[in-house]
Design an enzyme around this catalytic site. Structure first.
Site, PDB file in Angstrom:
ATOM      1  N   GLN A   1      -8.063  -3.806   8.742  1.00  0.00           N
ATOM      2  CA  GLN A   1      -7.306  -2.744   9.397  1.00  0.00           C
ATOM      3  C   GLN A   1      -6.038  -3.352   9.994  1.00  0.00           C
ATOM      4  O   GLN A   1      -6.015  -4.536  10.349  1.00  0.00           O
ATOM      5  CB  GLN A   1      -8.172  -2.132  10.503  1.00  0.00           C
ATOM      6  CG  GLN A   1      -7.500  -1.086  11.363  1.00  0.00           C
ATOM      7  CD  GLN A   1      -7.189   0.184  10.603  1.00  0.00           C
ATOM      8  OE1 GLN A   1      -6.193   0.219   9.882  1.00  0.00           O
ATOM      9  NE2 GLN A   1      -8.012   1.200  10.761  1.00  0.00           N
TER      10      GLN A   1
ATOM     11  N   GLU B   1       0.839  -1.196   0.000  1.00  0.00           N
ATOM     12  CA  GLU B   1       0.000   0.000   0.000  1.00  0.00           C
ATOM     13  C   GLU B   1       0.877   1.249   0.000  1.00  0.00           C
ATOM     14  O   GLU B   1       1.807   1.376   0.790  1.00  0.00           O
ATOM     15  CB  GLU B   1      -0.898  -0.001   1.240  1.00  0.00           C
ATOM     16  CG  GLU B   1      -1.787   1.234   1.375  1.00  0.00           C
ATOM     17  CD  GLU B   1      -2.688   1.144   2.586  1.00  0.00           C
ATOM     18  OE1 GLU B   1      -3.524   0.212   2.620  1.00  0.00           O
ATOM     19  OE2 GLU B   1      -2.538   1.978   3.502  1.00  0.00           O
TER      20      GLU B   1
END
Length: 602
Positions: free
Chosen positions: A186, A20
């Site tokens: 998460q 990411e």
């Protein structure tokens, strides 16, 4: 290609992984992220993802970065898309651009509240939840079959949702039933909780690929702040381990690598997870070390000269199952042997592209770094909420603001709008000077003392590995009036003698400085055994202006918590409109009082 198709076709003895990235805050950081992505692409991730800034504030750069990773670098890209500040036209535009670029993967998120808002409020009632985005994409004739849609999951509960676990699982099931194709979680550090949650998800009948989100610990401060921001629950043993080594940045990074390796091995052994998602923070070394330790990527016995890592010792290391990565093992695994790219910036300079982020402890860091701007200078993006507002009272005059900043310096309150943490021990070394400035009405928001070759293991100002010395030039930053700025400019010109540099800017874009356009003031650096000189904090025009924009926005964020016609709001808006942010640096780091003598000299 759709991520789910790639997962089905994936054939390798080890799990897959994705990376990411986020759009950096400066143009130089953006440009220098691109060769970093090229280097990390050589690690063969299954896909990369590009984040969408809070409130859609990085929409253009997010789309630009996603287009480059998909089209130029041939990396299947997952574009994050949020509901925050998004209405139907903007959603359609983002999806159309993604489709035109060949991007087939979307991570549908609700998003964080815009800055200055405690609660999330949709500007378009059609997009209030990630579920709404999933439903909309699946119902749109141009997008329904084209996109592979991912959704987020929260193994420890959503930080904004005070609901029980069963309700949270039901909400996840709704997103799946609406047409989601994969799940990314998460970030977390408690693998026991994740494994328990994972089994409950499967019992709920959710069979989609679940990709756990992991972030190797980079520095102690970023670890504490990001876990606070995300609401991640840190096991007591992990917190104790990190606390025990928090003054040695190298050991913290080593521990972060080994913790990630340990978590991944257990998760991939005890569940049917087939891949992991790395939150890189635009940093590359720790992720590479994790993959090499797992032996998921190629490695070589070659050792690169002048690229040695400090050999961690067991001295002062916490007890437990995690053993630090040794320099010998890292070299054997091939760390630093990634092939250089022709576009790599800074080769031969002190701040090489591959070493920018070894110890990113500086408040500014280097604005050329791809990791610059990962969060507010002190993690202040989450500093303003109803709890902190209650601490700060109801300032209605300039004297009230002065009193508030003094309370912080006296440790009567733990936060200000410009700092979500109590005052640092380092700042206490110059506390009398900061108080004197604040009493004058110059509200200090950043500073550091002069340091001349103090041991890198010093608990107050030390950083980096052992066996080194750290240095600092003294600087101070504050808000003041234009009249004050005029006086400062005159004094620097008459008495600075070339030792003093300053920046001053207001919210209207008026920027004043005596620093040359290409000037770069390194104000924190270190010298360590077997390593090049490392500069961790650099103050220059671009970084100052980037921070200036955020600093002035904080005044408006704060003002937004009060009624439009209130004295509090009028005061804070007037500060935003009328004051200057000033930074003064004194280059004589060998004289501790040089900056303060200059400022307070009649």
């Amino acid at each position: 290609m759709k991520l789910t198709d790639k997962i089905l076709a994936y054939s390798s003895p080890h799990p897959f992984y994705t990376f990411e990235f986020f759009p950096p805050r400066t143009d130089q950081g953006f440009e220098n992220l691109l060769p970093r992505i090229v280097r990390m692409s050589n690690l063969n991730p299954l896909a990369v993802s590009v984040t969408w800034g809070a409130g859609g504030n990085t929409k253009d750069t997010s789309l630009n970065l996603a287009e480059l990773t998909q089209s130029e670098y041939r990396q299947d890209t997952i574009l994050h898309l949020t509901c925050t500040n998004m209405e139907k036209g903007k959603v359609d535009e983002a999806l159309r651009v993604a489709k035109e670029c060949g991007i087939q993967n979307i991570l549908a998120l609700r998003g964080d509240p815009p800055r200055g808002k405690e609660e999330w409020i949709a500007i378009d009632p059609r997009f209030q939840h990630a579920l709404d985005l999933v439903t909309y994409i699946r119902s749109h004739p141009d997008f329904s079959s084209y996109f592979c849609i991912g959704v987020a999951a929260y193994p420890e509960g959503h930080p904004d949702h005070l609901v029980d676990e069963e309700t949270e699982l039901s909400l996840l099931k709704e997103k799946v039933d609406a047409g989601a194709d994969f799940i990314i979680t998460q970030l977390f550090y408690d693998e026991d909780q994740f494994i328990s949650w994972f089994r409950k998800v499967r019992e709920k009948g959710i069979t989609l690929p679940i990709i756990p989100g992991l972030m190797p610990i980079q520095t102690y401060q970023s670890f504490v702040r990001l876990t606070k921001l995300t609401g991640s629950k840190v096991p007591a043993q992990v917190m104790s381990d990190v606390d025990a080594i928090k003054h040695n940045d190298q050991l913290v990074k080593n521990y972060g690598v080994e913790l990630a390796v340990k978590m991944i091995r257990r998760i991939t052994t005890e569940t049917d997870v087939s891949g992991v998602h790395f939150c890189t923070l635009n940093l590359e070394k720790s992720v590479q070390r994790v993959l090499e330790s797992l032996r998921w990527i190629g490695y070589s016995p070659q050792i690169v000269p002048n690229k040695l890592i400090e050999e961690p010792t067991t001295e002062n290391l916490p007890s437990g199952t995690i053993t630090p990565v040794s320099a010998a093992n890292v070299a054997t695994l091939g760390l630093y042997n990634m092939p250089p790219t022709e576009t790599e910036v800074g080769s031969g300079e002190l701040n090489k592209a591959d070493s920018w982020d070894d110890f990113p402890n500086g408040r500014w860091g280097d604005s050329k770094s791809p990791a610059y701007g990962v969060q507010g200078p002190w993690g202040n993006n989450d500093a303003i909420n109803q709890v902190t507002i209650s601490q700060w009272g109801n300032p209605q005059s300039l004297d009230d603001l002065t009193a508030l900043f003094l309370k912080y310096l006296h440790s009567d309150i733990d936060t200000t709008p410009f700092s979500s943490d109590p005052i640092l021990d380092e700042s206490k070394l110059i506390l009398p000077h900061l108080r004197k400035l604040t009493e004058r009405g110059w509200w200090t928001v950043g500073s550091q003392p002069a340091v001349d070759g103090i041991d890198s293991s010093d608990p107050v100002v030390g950083w980096g590995p052992r066996n080194g010395y750290v240095f600092q030039k003294s600087f101070v930053e504050f808000f003041c009036t234009e009249e004050d700025v005029n006086m400062i400019e005159k004094k620097v010109a008459e008495k600075g003698d070339g030792w003093v540099h300053y920046y001053a800017a207001n919210s209207k874009g008026d920027c004043r400085t005596n620093v040359p356009d290409d000037g770069r003031n390194a104000v924190t650096w270190g010298v360590f055994s077997g390593q090049e000189l490392i500069q961790t904090t650099i103050i220059e025009r671009q970084s100052f202006l980037a921070w200036k924009e955020e600093a002035f926005s904080i005044w408006l964020d704060w003002a937004s918590f009060y009624r439009p016609d209130s004295l509090e709001r009028k005061l804070l808006e007037s500060v935003h409109n009328e004051r200057f942010l000033v930074n003064i640096i004194h280059h004589d780091f060998k004289v501790e009082e040089a900056l303060w003598t200059f400022i307070f000299d009649a």
